[in-house]
Write a protein that holds these residues in place. Structure first.
Motif, PDB file in Angstrom:
ATOM      1  N   PHE A 196       0.764  -1.256  -0.181  1.00  0.00           N
ATOM      2  CA  PHE A 196      -0.128  -0.019  -0.013  1.00  0.00           C
ATOM      3  C   PHE A 196       1.036   1.342  -0.013  1.00  0.00           C
ATOM      4  CE2 PHE A 196      -2.213   3.243   1.944  1.00  0.00           C
ATOM      5  CZ  PHE A 196      -3.401   3.496   1.273  1.00  0.00           C
ATOM      6  N   LEU A 222       2.294   1.834  -3.335  1.00  0.00           N
ATOM      7  CA  LEU A 222       1.238   2.493  -4.237  1.00  0.00           C
ATOM      8  C   LEU A 222       1.100   3.930  -3.803  1.00  0.00           C
ATOM      9  CD1 LEU A 222      -0.783   1.550  -6.279  1.00  0.00           C
ATOM     10  CD2 LEU A 222      -2.288   1.091  -4.517  1.00  0.00           C
ATOM     11  N   LEU A 223       1.003   4.228  -2.454  1.00  0.00           N
ATOM     12  CA  LEU A 223       0.886   5.624  -2.285  1.00  0.00           C
ATOM     13  C   LEU A 223       1.867   6.652  -2.740  1.00  0.00           C
ATOM     14  CD1 LEU A 223      -1.183   7.089  -0.207  1.00  0.00           C
ATOM     15  CD2 LEU A 223       0.211   6.586   1.763  1.00  0.00           C
ATOM     16  N   ALA A 225       3.533   6.604  -5.075  1.00  0.00           N
ATOM     17  CA  ALA A 225       3.566   6.897  -6.728  1.00  0.00           C
ATOM     18  C   ALA A 225       3.510   8.269  -7.079  1.00  0.00           C
ATOM     19  CB  ALA A 225       2.702   6.181  -7.552  1.00  0.00           C
TER      20      ALA A 225
END
Lengths: 299, 295
Positions: free
Chosen positions: B19, B22-23, B25
């Motif tokens: 997570f 992903l955060l 990016a």
């Protein structure tokens, strides 16, 4: 007479079909219906009984049966005109999802290319973190925000995120089917994997896939509605609104866009989010009933 | 059990790391003027972003919000409000759902059961946001007619959590009830039931047998129920101005406050983790071991 017997035997399927065709009718011919304002005129003000002007949004009255939005456009016309785009988007998402899931499910069943591990991770990840949060994080990524084909990307993202769930279901079905003798027969004759999938497995899967596919259309509508409340839509474009200032501009009529200001509207013009989400609820209902109906019909 | 726990913890850590990746990016955009053209560009590359995040985290933890309050301090208040909804809602979904399922199963032949099945099916097709808005619309109309007024929005009254909780609970409870009904129905015709009836057990006694045997598959649903509650909470809190972590989560994501987003999502992940572990413990202590039954 035969039709009546059929309806009596399959009430859910019949009701679902009628609701579905009503939806399709509105999507295709809604703009020709009486009382639908295709130009979406923005009414700047109306006058009350004391001849004092007041500004939109106007609540439900004789002129606007379900009120207007904040620009003074007739809400009923907005919903009717937005039906086509909404339907196309949700069906496209569900369709792409199933087209991706069938080969993935087959490879997972055959245990090829590490698809099984991939599916496990996707499903594991999404059973921890709400899908909607992942969609938000992916949809605000820079290359996607600025892309000219952003709607396409978003449709792909939403379709791909839940592909794991569908592929898993297909895999389990295939696992069950593969113990049957005719599959062993096919294997013994030595046919290719593609043919095995197409001619041996798929004919037994179509029914189940159809039921789930139709049900999924409703689920996609639900997700898009949730995203609409948060201001994330399939189609809006990143535009330069002023020198050096860029922002999102809404360029579509699809239903979730009506929910943009829902948090403000709830305290005043509650009819805007109410009727917009009522329309979505109708869609979800239709596809749920249809999916149940088809399931009963196939039994 | 210990091994199982370790494995779940490992998966949890991996999911948190996934997570975070992903955060982080790149998302922040600035606009550059290139010869008359204004082109938006991302400020930092992925790698720089991760380095900056690690650096910030080491020096300042989760940091402060823009009003200078420590994120962890504000989080404490929010989490308390969140749990006010999540815990009752979860218990109600599981226990109430199972209860409704049993009632529906018991009366499945009678008109009452059929009506119940119909309504539970209708309501499970209604999306939570529509249900919530419809509830508010109806209440506002009722206030005009003469219902005593109370606060529909916000989180400062003692009863503020009730309306959002109802909206959040509706679907998972009906899902649970449907699931219970189906698994009970699958047990009908098993030999042990015939034996139980033959021995002269009353309906309640037989039901107890049935439920005990379904418990394993019912426990499988806890994770789904919790996930659904949290997803729904995220939207309903926004709709009801209920200032929990879910309410602020979306804002932090859009404003790229990465450490704050992480701080606000971590409780969600921890709740999921706790649900999984609790389910495992319950399964170990409650579920009867089936011996030699091929099913």
């Amino acid at each position: 007479m035969k039709i009546l017997v059929f309806i009596k035997k399959n009430p859910l399927f019949s009701l679902g079909t009628v609701m579905f065709f009503l939806l399709v009718f509105i999507a295709l011919f809604g703009k020709y219906l009486p009382g639908i304002d295709t130009r979406l005129d923005e009414i700047i003000f109306l006058r009350d009984e004391n001849n004092i002007p007041f500004a939109p949004p106007f609540g439900p009255n004789e002129r606007f049966p379900i009120g207007t939005d904040r620009l003074g456009r007739d809400l009923l016309s907005l919903i009717v005109l937005g039906a086509r785009e909404t339907l196309i988007v949700i069906i496209a998402i569900a369709l792409i999802r199933y087209l991706l899931a069938i080969p993935l499910g087959f490879f997972a069943h055959k245990n090829r290319f590490g698809v099984n591990i991939l599916l496990n991770w996707i499903n594991g990840f999404l059973s921890y973190i709400p899908t909607i949060i992942i969609v938000i994080l992916l949809a605000t990524l820079h290359p996607i925000v600025l892309s000219k084909i952003r709607p396409l990307y978003l449709i792909l993202i939403i379709a791909a995120l839940e592909v794991g769930r569908v592929a898993e279901m297909i895999k389990l079905e295939l696992n069950q089917l593969s113990t049957k003798e005719f599959i062993t027969g096919g294997n013994a004759v030595g046919i290719s994997n593609f043919r095995l999938l197409k001619k041996y497995y798929m004919p037994f899967l179509y029914g189940k896939l159809l039921v789930n596919f139709v049900g999924d259309i409703g689920k996609v509508m639900f997700l898009l509605g949730q995203l609409g409340f948060l201001g994330i839509f399939i189609s809006h474009s990143f535009m330069q609104t002023d020198a050096g200032v860029s922002g999102f501009e809404n360029t579509s009529l699809s239903w979730p866009t009506l929910l943009t200001d829902a948090f403000r509207d709830l305290r005043g013009a509650i009819w805007i989010p109410f009727y917009a989400s009522l329309a979505m609820t109708y869609v979800i209902f239709t596809f749920n009933i249809l999916s149940q109906g088809i399931q009963k019909l196939l039994k | 059990m210990g091994w199982d726990f370790l494995k779940s913890s490992f998966v949890f850590v991996l999911i948190v790391l996934g997570f975070i990746l992903l955060l982080l990016a790149p998302r922040i955009m600035t606009v550059h003027n290139l010869g008359g053209y204004y082109t938006p560009k991302t400020e930092m590359s992925y790698k720089e972003n991760i380095q900056a995040f690690i650096h910030d985290f080491q020096t300042d933890g989760f940091g402060e919000n823009r009003y200078g309050t420590r994120v962890l301090d504000e989080l404490k208040v929010f989490i308390k409000r969140d749990l006010m909804i999540v815990i009752p809602s979860f218990l109600l979904s599981i226990l109430g759902g199972i209860f409704l399922g049993i009632v529906q199963f018991q009366f499945r032949e009678s008109p009452f059961g059929k009506i119940q099945a119909f309504f539970s099916w209708i309501f499970s097709s209604v999306p939570d946001f529509f249900f919530y808005i419809a509830m508010q619309y109806a209440l506002i109309k009722l206030f005009y007619v003469g219902l005593p007024q109370f606060n529909l929005y916000g989180s400062d009254k003692w009863y503020s959590f009730i309306l959002p909780m109802i909206a959040v609970t509706l679907y998972p409870m009906l899902h649970m009830s449907k699931y219970t009904f189906t698994s009970l129905e699958n047990e009908v015709g098993q030999d042990y039931l015939r034996t139980a009836y033959a021995k002269g057990l009353r309906t309640l006694g037989v039901l107890k047998h049935l439920i005990w045997n379904c418990l394993s598959s019912l426990l499988n649903q806890t994770q789904f129920v919790m996930l659904y509650i949290l997803t729904s909470l995220f939207i309903i809190e926004k709709l009801s101005n209920y200032f929990g972590a879910g309410y602020h989560l979306y804002g932090t994501m859009i404003n790229n406050e990465d450490p704050r987003t992480l701080a606000f999502i971590l409780p969600y992940l921890l709740i999921m983790f706790a649900t999984i572990i609790l389910t495992k413990i319950c399964r170990r202590w409650l579920v009867p071991q089936r011996s030699g039954e091929a099913r």
